[in-house]
Design a protein around this motif. Structure first.
Motif, PDB file in Angstrom:
ATOM      1  N   GLU A  43       3.507   8.917 -15.592  1.00 38.76           N
ATOM      2  CA  GLU A  43       2.559   7.855 -15.961  1.00 38.76           C
ATOM      3  C   GLU A  43       3.233   6.485 -15.963  1.00 38.76           C
ATOM      4  O   GLU A  43       2.646   5.500 -15.518  1.00 38.76           O
ATOM      5  CB  GLU A  43       1.913   8.152 -17.314  1.00 38.76           C
ATOM      6  CG  GLU A  43       0.962   9.335 -17.302  1.00 38.76           C
ATOM      7  CD  GLU A  43      -0.104   9.238 -16.203  1.00 38.76           C
ATOM      8  OE1 GLU A  43      -0.750   8.180 -16.076  1.00 38.76           O
ATOM      9  OE2 GLU A  43      -0.279  10.236 -15.465  1.00 38.76           O
ATOM     10  N   ASP A  44       4.472   6.427 -16.463  1.00 37.94           N
ATOM     11  CA  ASP A  44       5.222   5.163 -16.440  1.00 37.94           C
ATOM     12  C   ASP A  44       5.382   4.680 -14.998  1.00 37.94           C
ATOM     13  O   ASP A  44       5.216   3.491 -14.697  1.00 37.94           O
ATOM     14  CB  ASP A  44       6.629   5.340 -17.032  1.00 37.94           C
ATOM     15  CG  ASP A  44       6.655   5.735 -18.494  1.00 37.94           C
ATOM     16  OD1 ASP A  44       5.640   5.546 -19.193  1.00 37.94           O
ATOM     17  OD2 ASP A  44       7.718   6.232 -18.945  1.00 37.94           O
ATOM     18  N   PHE A  45       5.717   5.616 -14.105  1.00 35.59           N
ATOM     19  CA  PHE A  45       5.921   5.290 -12.694  1.00 35.59           C
ATOM     20  C   PHE A  45       4.648   4.717 -12.082  1.00 35.59           C
ATOM     21  O   PHE A  45       4.683   3.718 -11.373  1.00 35.59           O
ATOM     22  CB  PHE A  45       6.386   6.532 -11.924  1.00 35.59           C
ATOM     23  CG  PHE A  45       6.464   6.330 -10.442  1.00 35.59           C
ATOM     24  CD1 PHE A  45       7.470   5.553  -9.878  1.00 35.59           C
ATOM     25  CD2 PHE A  45       5.522   6.897  -9.604  1.00 35.59           C
ATOM     26  CE1 PHE A  45       7.542   5.354  -8.510  1.00 35.59           C
ATOM     27  CE2 PHE A  45       5.584   6.706  -8.230  1.00 35.59           C
ATOM     28  CZ  PHE A  45       6.593   5.932  -7.682  1.00 35.59           C
ATOM     29  N   LYS A  46       3.510   5.344 -12.374  1.00 36.59           N
ATOM     30  CA  LYS A  46       2.234   4.861 -11.832  1.00 36.59           C
ATOM     31  C   LYS A  46       1.966   3.426 -12.286  1.00 36.59           C
ATOM     32  O   LYS A  46       1.545   2.588 -11.489  1.00 36.59           O
ATOM     33  CB  LYS A  46       1.085   5.771 -12.271  1.00 36.59           C
ATOM     34  CG  LYS A  46       1.072   7.115 -11.594  1.00 36.59           C
ATOM     35  CD  LYS A  46      -0.098   7.934 -12.112  1.00 36.59           C
ATOM     36  CE  LYS A  46      -0.170   9.307 -11.514  1.00 36.59           C
ATOM     37  NZ  LYS A  46      -1.299  10.082 -12.055  1.00 36.59           N
ATOM     38  N   PHE A  53       2.890  -3.367  -6.747  1.00 32.37           N
ATOM     39  CA  PHE A  53       2.194  -3.316  -5.454  1.00 32.37           C
ATOM     40  C   PHE A  53       0.680  -3.473  -5.558  1.00 32.37           C
ATOM     41  O   PHE A  53      -0.004  -3.552  -4.551  1.00 32.37           O
ATOM     42  CB  PHE A  53       2.534  -2.012  -4.716  1.00 32.37           C
ATOM     43  CG  PHE A  53       3.981  -1.926  -4.319  1.00 32.37           C
ATOM     44  CD1 PHE A  53       4.439  -2.556  -3.180  1.00 32.37           C
ATOM     45  CD2 PHE A  53       4.887  -1.232  -5.105  1.00 32.37           C
ATOM     46  CE1 PHE A  53       5.771  -2.493  -2.814  1.00 32.37           C
ATOM     47  CE2 PHE A  53       6.224  -1.161  -4.750  1.00 32.37           C
ATOM     48  CZ  PHE A  53       6.673  -1.793  -3.612  1.00 32.37           C
ATOM     49  N   GLY A  54       0.156  -3.472  -6.792  1.00 30.26           N
ATOM     50  CA  GLY A  54      -1.268  -3.733  -6.970  1.00 30.26           C
ATOM     51  C   GLY A  54      -2.182  -2.563  -6.686  1.00 30.26           C
ATOM     52  O   GLY A  54      -3.377  -2.750  -6.482  1.00 30.26           O
ATOM     53  N   TYR A  55      -1.659  -1.355  -6.660  1.00 30.09           N
ATOM     54  CA  TYR A  55      -2.516  -0.185  -6.478  1.00 30.09           C
ATOM     55  C   TYR A  55      -1.948   0.980  -7.281  1.00 30.09           C
ATOM     56  O   TYR A  55      -0.740   1.048  -7.529  1.00 30.09           O
ATOM     57  CB  TYR A  55      -2.649   0.205  -5.005  1.00 30.09           C
ATOM     58  CG  TYR A  55      -1.449   0.949  -4.462  1.00 30.09           C
ATOM     59  CD1 TYR A  55      -1.436   2.344  -4.433  1.00 30.09           C
ATOM     60  CD2 TYR A  55      -0.340   0.280  -3.993  1.00 30.09           C
ATOM     61  CE1 TYR A  55      -0.336   3.033  -3.947  1.00 30.09           C
ATOM     62  CE2 TYR A  55       0.761   0.958  -3.506  1.00 30.09           C
ATOM     63  CZ  TYR A  55       0.752   2.341  -3.487  1.00 30.09           C
ATOM     64  OH  TYR A  55       1.845   3.025  -3.019  1.00 30.09           O
ATOM     65  N   LYS A  56      -2.822   1.879  -7.685  1.00 29.14           N
ATOM     66  CA  LYS A  56      -2.399   3.075  -8.406  1.00 29.14           C
ATOM     67  C   LYS A  56      -2.057   4.151  -7.380  1.00 29.14           C
ATOM     68  O   LYS A  56      -2.887   4.493  -6.527  1.00 29.14           O
ATOM     69  CB  LYS A  56      -3.514   3.563  -9.322  1.00 29.14           C
ATOM     70  CG  LYS A  56      -3.146   4.788 -10.125  1.00 29.14           C
ATOM     71  CD  LYS A  56      -4.299   5.227 -11.016  1.00 29.14           C
ATOM     72  CE  LYS A  56      -3.963   6.519 -11.718  1.00 29.14           C
ATOM     73  NZ  LYS A  56      -5.110   7.021 -12.469  1.00 29.14           N
ATOM     74  N   PRO A  57      -0.835   4.685  -7.417  1.00 26.69           N
ATOM     75  CA  PRO A  57      -0.468   5.711  -6.439  1.00 26.69           C
ATOM     76  C   PRO A  57      -1.308   6.969  -6.625  1.00 26.69           C
ATOM     77  O   PRO A  57      -1.686   7.322  -7.741  1.00 26.69           O
ATOM     78  CB  PRO A  57       1.007   5.982  -6.726  1.00 26.69           C
ATOM     79  CG  PRO A  57       1.286   5.413  -8.060  1.00 26.69           C
ATOM     80  CD  PRO A  57       0.239   4.390  -8.347  1.00 26.69           C
ATOM     81  N   SER A  58      -1.604   7.616  -5.520  1.00 28.61           N
ATOM     82  CA  SER A  58      -2.375   8.860  -5.573  1.00 28.61           C
ATOM     83  C   SER A  58      -1.541   9.954  -6.246  1.00 28.61           C
ATOM     84  O   SER A  58      -0.325   9.825  -6.395  1.00 28.61           O
ATOM     85  CB  SER A  58      -2.738   9.311  -4.160  1.00 28.61           C
ATOM     86  OG  SER A  58      -1.568   9.713  -3.465  1.00 28.61           O
ATOM     87  N   LYS A  59      -2.198  11.021  -6.612  1.00 25.59           N
ATOM     88  CA  LYS A  59      -1.517  12.154  -7.220  1.00 25.59           C
ATOM     89  C   LYS A  59      -0.468  12.702  -6.258  1.00 25.59           C
ATOM     90  O   LYS A  59       0.645  13.045  -6.664  1.00 25.59           O
ATOM     91  CB  LYS A  59      -2.542  13.234  -7.578  1.00 25.59           C
ATOM     92  CG  LYS A  59      -2.000  14.385  -8.361  1.00 25.59           C
ATOM     93  CD  LYS A  59      -3.105  15.330  -8.774  1.00 25.59           C
ATOM     94  CE  LYS A  59      -2.560  16.421  -9.661  1.00 25.59           C
ATOM     95  NZ  LYS A  59      -3.636  17.293 -10.160  1.00 25.59           N
ATOM     96  N   ILE A  60      -0.812  12.736  -4.971  1.00 28.04           N
ATOM     97  CA  ILE A  60       0.120  13.245  -3.960  1.00 28.04           C
ATOM     98  C   ILE A  60       1.364  12.351  -3.877  1.00 28.04           C
ATOM     99  O   ILE A  60       2.488  12.848  -3.838  1.00 28.04           O
ATOM    100  CB  ILE A  60      -0.570  13.343  -2.579  1.00 28.04           C
ATOM    101  CG1 ILE A  60      -1.661  14.408  -2.631  1.00 28.04           C
ATOM    102  CG2 ILE A  60       0.432  13.629  -1.473  1.00 28.04           C
ATOM    103  CD1 ILE A  60      -2.564  14.429  -1.410  1.00 28.04           C
ATOM    104  N   GLU A  61       1.162  11.028  -3.863  1.00 16.70           N
ATOM    105  CA  GLU A  61       2.299  10.111  -3.798  1.00 16.70           C
ATOM    106  C   GLU A  61       3.162  10.235  -5.046  1.00 16.70           C
ATOM    107  O   GLU A  61       4.392  10.291  -4.948  1.00 16.70           O
ATOM    108  CB  GLU A  61       1.821   8.666  -3.624  1.00 16.70           C
ATOM    109  CG  GLU A  61       2.953   7.683  -3.464  1.00 16.70           C
ATOM    110  CD  GLU A  61       2.498   6.252  -3.244  1.00 16.70           C
ATOM    111  OE1 GLU A  61       3.383   5.391  -3.117  1.00 16.70           O
ATOM    112  OE2 GLU A  61       1.288   5.985  -3.206  1.00 16.70           O
ATOM    113  N   ALA A  62       2.538  10.294  -6.211  1.00 15.58           N
ATOM    114  CA  ALA A  62       3.301  10.426  -7.460  1.00 15.58           C
ATOM    115  C   ALA A  62       4.078  11.747  -7.465  1.00 15.58           C
ATOM    116  O   ALA A  62       5.261  11.766  -7.829  1.00 15.58           O
ATOM    117  CB  ALA A  62       2.369  10.345  -8.664  1.00 15.58           C
TER     118      ALA A  62
END
Length: 180
Positions: A43-46, A53-62
């Motif tokens: 969650e911290d990483f997201k 970068f102005g976007y929430k990473p997808s579950k796959i990217e995380a």
């Protein structure tokens, strides 16, 4: 002035980043490290990616980022975070450059390139290049042979070209062929 050994360890992981970018990335890491654990949880990483970068990473990217880290840790350490951010920034810059080149070719803002667009562009940048070579390049880049080059086709060709340049540089440097 300073040897590379004299630099802080964190700088080595961010080659190509300016000192102000590096400082910002470290500040974001610290701001997102809930409880000052010394690492970023998923969650911290997201949150950090959103901030940078102005976007929430997808579950796959995380998941991809979390599995690429040291399995003995509970999250992403600062060095790993800086490396991830640097790679994301490089990829973003490369995509932006590719888009810019495509847009320069797409003089009529159609969203695709025709053989005529290629011919005009090559006449400007390589006026002595034989017309046959321009036609060969166009056919190579036109992945689906429909007479139009989409940005996707163009991007694939650019990425392939980058790999070929890297391969030929490697082969030249080590005096070998890629198939060896």
């Amino acid at each position: 002035m300073f040897s590379s050994e004299a630099r802080p360890q964190t700088w080595a992981g961010t080659r190509g980043a300016s000192p102000s970018e590096h400082k910002k990335w470290v500040e974001v890491f610290k701001a997102c490290d809930e409880g000052n654990k010394g690492y970023l949880s998923r969650e911290d990483f997201k949150v950090a990616i959103v901030m940078l970068f102005g976007y929430k990473p997808s579950k796959i990217e995380a998941n991809s980022m979390m599995t690429s880290i040291n399995p003995n840790t509970s999250g992403i350490l600062l060095e790993e975070f800086l490396n991830i951010v640097r790679k994301k920034k490089e990829a973003q810059l490369f995509w932006n450059e590719t888009r810019h080149i495509f847009s320069a070719f797409d003089r009529h803002y159609q969203g695709y390139l025709t053989l005529e667009d290629f011919q005009k562009a090559f006449r400007l940048v390589a006026p002595r290049l034989p017309e046959r070579s321009v036609l060969d390049v166009f056919r190579e880049v036109d992945q689906d042979s429909d007479g139009f080059v989409s940005f996707g086709d163009f991007e694939i060709a650019i990425n392939y070209g980058q790999k070929e340049v890297k391969k030929s540089s490697y082969c030249e440097l080590f005096g070998t062929s890629w198939d060896d």
